[in-house]
Design an enzyme around this catalytic site. Structure first.
Site: not given
Ligand code: PLP
Length: 375
Positions: A193, A312, A69, A147
């Protein structure tokens, strides 16, 4: 093990694993090769694309497979900016790090990045957005669901505002996909994703409306219409397509969430940061005076996995930009935990989590009172 961190990632569904296993061993061809093995891989790739497209109600040629993602968000936002003469971008104050941090870098590169604030429940202030929409804007990017708190935006209302002014609109639906139904009407691009929906790590997709110009960031082969060149990760892609076909039990998970919310009130002085219009799986709570890190470590020792803020930023000591956008103080942000439920979560898992949370909160608060009395 009690796993309550599905917003960070989900376990692989055994049905997904089964199809992936078969692909690893049998369909090892490179889909760009013209021989039989290559064409066999190509066929599976295109079937997977069709499945993902159908799940979003779009055309297969509008789906571009990506590796994550994060990559999809970066490729699209940078790519559309490079295709445009316009130098202004709009994002929200609660975007995922892959957009929030990109915004900071773009600012340094000379772009004007407008950040739309949210109210205390995390909803975009649409009036503020309306004020910023004009001819100079190259793109608006606002996530479907957050998230950290699970708040769900009225993405169709935002898409309509952008459409009225002919401004491309991208939405990061990584958390929302399969968990709520949403339409891509008037939406230029959308990120999803696999590993958030019981699929594998290493596969994601970008929907881009036909006719949208996006400059590639990498150069190589013609894979994914040259927007994501490189040999495709076919086992992960087929796993993604399989995961997309498995129904997500939103209602069942919502019941578990309501049970958790009822039981968590047994702890005094807590604040819920998740509003009513939110995903069924995410709960964000601030436990006054209790450092999230202490809570997480204690629960982890008991075999319970939860998270602080988003995955993250879990290793970062800085309070997350999302919680700060909700007007939480640094201290409140540091005392915030995220519980994210899954289809495998049981009532007993919730009971155990509440039991241990109550115990740690009670011990820490007693200790705090003792410290204060003896200082
Ligand atoms: N966008 C959101 C809202 C997410 O929660 C996340 C991952 O936690 C991402 C993007 C990034 O996705 P990926 O883990 O596949 O890089």
């Amino acid at each position: 093990m009690i796993y309550l961190d599905t917003a960070a990632t989900t376990p692989l569904d055994p049905k997904v694993f089964k199809v992936m296993q078969k692909t690893f061993l049998k369909n090892y061809g490179n889909s760009s090769s013209i021989h039989k093995k290559g064409q066999e891989a190509k066929k599976i790739l295109e079937q997977s694309r069709k499945t993902i497209a159908q799940s979003l109600g779009v055309l297969p040629e509008e789906i571009y497979f990506m590796s994550s993602g994060t990559q999809a968000n970066n490729i699209f936002i940078r790519g559309i900016l490079q295709s445009s003469k316009k130098k202004e971008l709009i994002i929200s104050a609660i975007e995922h790090a892959s957009i929030h941090k990109l915004g900071e870098v773009l600012k340094k590169e000379g772009y004007i990045v407008h950040i739309i604030p949210v109210d205390k429940n995390g909803f975009i202030k649409e009036e503020e957005l309306k004020k910023k929409l004009n001819n100079n804007i190259a793109l608006v990017s606002i996530m479907t669901a957050n998230n950290e708190t699970g708040v769900v935006q009225d993405i169709q209302s935002i898409a309509t505002l952008c459409k009225e002014q002919n401004i491309p609109f991208h939405t990061d639906a990584v958390q929302a996909y399969k968990k709520i139904s949403f339409s891509l009407k008037n939406i230029t691009a959308c990120t999803i994703s696999a590993h958030k929906i019981y699929g594998p790590k290493g596969a994601a997709a970008l929907y881009i409306k036909k006719g949208t110009k996006v400059t590639p960031l990498f150069y190589g082969g013609q894979q994914e219409h040259a927007l994501h060149p490189g040999t495709e990760n076919l086992p992960a892609i087929i796993g993604f397509a399989k995961a997309a076909q498995i129904q997500y039990p939103t209602k069942k998970i919502e019941h578990k969430k309501q049970y958790f919310l009822k039981r968590i009130t047994e702890i005094q002085n807590i604040t819920l940061n998740t509003p009513e219009r939110s995903l069924s799986n995410i709960i964000s709570i601030t436990i006054e005076g209790i450092e999230a890190e202490t809570c997480i470590k204690h629960l982890s020792k008991k075999g319970i996995c939860i998270s602080a803020g988003s995955a993250c930023s879990a290793n970062s000591i800085h309070p997350s930009h999302v919680l700060k956008a909700l007007d939480l103080t640094d201290e409140q942000a540091r005392a915030t935990i995220r519980i994210s439920l899954g289809k495998e979560t049981t009532k007993e898992d919730i009971n155990q989590t509440i039991k241990h949370l109550k115990s740690i909160v009670s011990i820490l608060r007693k200790y705090d009172t003792y410290e204060k009395r003896n200082c």
